[in-house]
Design an enzyme around this catalytic site. Sequence first.
Site, PDB file in Angstrom:
ATOM      1  N   GLU A  95      44.348  30.089 -28.865  1.00  0.00           N
ATOM      2  CA  GLU A  95      43.156  29.471 -29.466  1.00  0.00           C
ATOM      3  C   GLU A  95      41.891  30.209 -29.014  1.00  0.00           C
ATOM      4  O   GLU A  95      40.986  30.439 -29.827  1.00  0.00           O
ATOM      5  CB  GLU A  95      43.062  27.991 -29.095  1.00  0.00           C
ATOM      6  N   GLU A 101      34.420  24.418 -30.477  1.00  0.00           N
ATOM      7  CA  GLU A 101      35.708  24.394 -31.175  1.00  0.00           C
ATOM      8  C   GLU A 101      36.451  23.073 -30.942  1.00  0.00           C
ATOM      9  O   GLU A 101      36.967  22.830 -29.847  1.00  0.00           O
ATOM     10  CB  GLU A 101      36.595  25.561 -30.728  1.00  0.00           C
TER      11      GLU A 101
END
Length: 121
Positions: A67, A26
């Site tokens: 996140e 990510e």
Amino acid sequence: MMKALLHLRKAFGHSMKGLRETFSNEMAFRLELTAAVILVPTALILSVSPIVRIMLIGSVFLVLIVELLNTGIETIVNRISTEQHYLSGRAKDAASAADFVASLNFVFVWGIVSFDLILNK
């Protein structure tokens, strides 16, 4: 007691694996972690009250936490099916919105504190 320690060790290993996997896959998490490495020490040296310092650091960690949750939700939705489905889209959009709100919180907290520090110099 030993069983509890073994459980904690195993849970810690899973947590570290999750951090490594998210870091590897990510880009947003890598950017946010880079910002955290800079901003947490900055918050520690700023001339602010302890509660303001907690708010600054907390807003950084909140972005990282959300996140990680966003990535988890996206991953599990993709695991279930890659075909488009209304509910899958809703889940991913809600997770993304949570990420956005955490980022707004971060900007708000750091912006207000920065503005106050500049004004009071």
